[in-house]
Scaffold this active site. Sequence first.
Site, mmCIF file in Angstrom:
data_model
loop_
_atom_site.group_PDB
_atom_site.id
_atom_site.type_symbol
_atom_site.label_atom_id
_atom_site.label_comp_id
_atom_site.label_asym_id
_atom_site.label_seq_id
_atom_site.Cartn_x
_atom_site.Cartn_y
_atom_site.Cartn_z
ATOM 1 N N ALA A 68 0.718 -1.312 -0.135
ATOM 2 C CA ALA A 68 0.067 -0.062 -0.063
ATOM 3 C C ALA A 68 1.156 1.225 0.170
ATOM 4 C CB ALA A 68 -1.102 0.033 1.245
ATOM 5 N N SER A 116 5.898 -11.806 -5.365
ATOM 6 C CA SER A 116 5.557 -10.919 -6.704
ATOM 7 C C SER A 116 6.404 -10.627 -7.548
ATOM 8 C CB SER A 116 5.261 -9.366 -6.039
ATOM 9 O OG SER A 116 4.754 -9.572 -4.704
ATOM 10 N N CYS A 168 3.199 6.914 11.315
ATOM 11 C CA CYS A 168 2.300 7.901 10.742
ATOM 12 C C CYS A 168 1.499 8.769 11.658
ATOM 13 C CB CYS A 168 1.217 6.850 9.975
ATOM 14 S SG CYS A 168 0.379 5.626 10.999
ATOM 15 N N SER A 207 -5.774 1.442 6.543
ATOM 16 C CA SER A 207 -4.596 0.953 5.681
ATOM 17 C C SER A 207 -3.217 1.180 6.187
ATOM 18 C CB SER A 207 -4.753 2.191 4.498
ATOM 19 O OG SER A 207 -4.753 3.518 5.371
ATOM 20 N N GLY A 208 -3.159 1.797 7.713
ATOM 21 C CA GLY A 208 -2.139 1.711 8.226
ATOM 22 C C GLY A 208 -1.602 0.415 8.394
ATOM 23 N N LYS A 254 5.217 5.165 20.578
ATOM 24 C CA LYS A 254 5.926 5.798 19.377
ATOM 25 C C LYS A 254 5.491 7.170 19.308
ATOM 26 C CE LYS A 254 5.328 1.610 16.093
ATOM 27 N NZ LYS A 254 4.669 0.987 15.205
ATOM 28 N N HIS A 290 -5.917 9.005 9.112
ATOM 29 C CA HIS A 290 -5.779 9.104 10.492
ATOM 30 C C HIS A 290 -6.276 10.319 11.187
ATOM 31 C CE1 HIS A 290 -3.754 5.427 10.160
ATOM 32 N NE2 HIS A 290 -2.721 5.605 10.757
ATOM 33 N N ASN A 309 -2.851 8.795 6.065
ATOM 34 C CA ASN A 309 -1.640 8.159 6.690
ATOM 35 C C ASN A 309 -0.728 7.478 5.527
ATOM 36 O OD1 ASN A 309 -4.207 6.713 6.529
ATOM 37 N ND2 ASN A 309 -2.940 4.898 6.739
HETATM 38 P P1 A2P Z 1 4.558 -8.737 -1.601
HETATM 39 O O1 A2P Z 1 3.653 -8.259 -2.311
HETATM 40 O O2 A2P Z 1 5.598 -9.562 -2.563
HETATM 41 O O3 A2P Z 1 4.191 -9.635 -0.350
HETATM 42 P P2 A2P Z 1 1.771 -4.102 2.722
HETATM 43 O O4 A2P Z 1 2.298 -3.279 3.821
HETATM 44 O O5 A2P Z 1 0.760 -3.278 1.960
HETATM 45 O O6 A2P Z 1 1.026 -5.366 3.020
HETATM 46 O O7 A2P Z 1 3.046 -4.405 1.715
HETATM 47 C C1 A2P Z 1 4.173 -5.051 2.280
HETATM 48 C C2 A2P Z 1 5.245 -5.199 1.165
HETATM 49 O O8 A2P Z 1 6.272 -5.506 1.453
HETATM 50 C C3 A2P Z 1 4.778 -5.747 0.030
HETATM 51 O O9 A2P Z 1 5.412 -4.931 -1.184
HETATM 52 C C4 A2P Z 1 5.333 -7.187 0.134
HETATM 53 O O10 A2P Z 1 5.937 -7.669 -1.202
HETATM 54 C C5 A2P Z 1 6.856 -6.637 0.753
HETATM 55 N N1 A2P Z 1 7.176 -7.821 1.579
HETATM 56 C C6 A2P Z 1 6.913 -8.370 2.430
HETATM 57 N N2 A2P Z 1 7.704 -9.310 3.082
HETATM 58 C C7 A2P Z 1 8.744 -9.284 2.119
HETATM 59 C C8 A2P Z 1 10.012 -9.986 2.322
HETATM 60 N N3 A2P Z 1 10.415 -11.003 2.819
HETATM 61 N N4 A2P Z 1 10.960 -9.745 1.220
HETATM 62 C C9 A2P Z 1 10.706 -8.558 0.262
HETATM 63 N N5 A2P Z 1 9.448 -7.840 0.362
HETATM 64 C C10 A2P Z 1 8.511 -8.218 1.135
#
Ligand code: A2P
Length: 341
Positions: A18, A45, A134, A164-165, A218, A247, A321
């Site tokens: 996000a 991803s 945030c 969304s936080g 925090k 927020h 946020n």
């Molecule tokens: P991915 O989409 O491949 O899981 P959010 O806070 O919206 O959940 O997003 C978290 C972000 O951090 C996403 O882009 C997620 O990728 C990435 N992420 C989470 N865990 C890892 C990891 N172990 N290595 C790299 N990126 C990560």
Amino acid sequence: MSNQNRSFTVAIVGATGAVGETMLSILAERDFPVGKLVLLASARSAGTQVDFKGEKVDVLDLETFDPTGVDIALFSAGGSVSKEYAPKFAAAGAVVIDNSSTFRYDADVPLVVSEVNPHAAKNRPRGIIANPNCSTMQLMPVLAPIHREYGIERINVATYQSVSGAGRSGLEELGRQTAQLLAFQDIEPKKFQAQIAFNLIPHIDEFLANGYTKEEMKLVWETRKILEDDSIQVNPTAVRVPVFYGHSEAVNIETKKKISPEQARELLRAAPGVEVVDEHKAGGYPTPVTHASGRDPVFVGRIREDFSHPRGLNLWVVADNIRKGAALNAVQLAELVANGG
Ligand code: A2P
């Protein structure tokens, strides 16, 4: 890295999340001088593509990526990813701007709100600059000018924090539960500790030994560090509410020198990054949906004297946020770095 005409190799770690997604659109909106863009996420991803300025960019797997050549890395993939990879990117020569809480309280890592303490970003011996949480972020552009002129002794704050936080899965959980409950189906809380649709939860992040949550502490730690004043007393309550973006904070401050609502309005009208919306009529105050969502400023309204205290003032502070609370400030910090700050 101080010349105006150069472009930068920018990496976004957590590009599919996000905050990461919003970092991308803000880099484009503000025309940040991106030479090369590297989008990183987990193996889940890797191989997908994301749009940047009309072009498709591949998402790469962070685990196998070599950070050599990255100038600026914006991290928003959670604390454990930052802990492991931010020092590796910094060691390879990148300036890391980290959105997690991993390094925020380390003395040798600056914690910076671009409008409030940009000078602090210059001193980054570890190559890491921390982006505040945030809820602290949106409070600082409002409270810093008041603290400078009137001296803040104490802050009482209750937050109303959108889902969304908690990232994309937080957004999905509120949407799913809302639809399920309206269809008379049972729900099962996963991301949040209790039902979040049509409810609210006075619990964000873990509980600490003093009975406050880490999200609340925090606000204490970060306010003191950013305003460079350990004498400020902060008493926070952090609450998750069923709002998608934005927020809100009900804030009460006690100042050393009395500040009237009119003086506060005048000061805040001139404060960078702040917009005053404060009329005594329906709609004459900011809300997450009507004002903050998708917008850059921190909005402040409901400014009024605290009639229970001789030097008390009440304020209502609302911001997106994901934007000012995370992605926008991170990009503003990248701009500071790019401009030699
Ligand atoms: P991915 O989409 O491949 O899981 P959010 O806070 O919206 O959940 O997003 C978290 C972000 O951090 C996403 O882009 C997620 O990728 C990435 N992420 C989470 N865990 C890892 C990891 N172990 N290595 C790299 N990126 C990560």
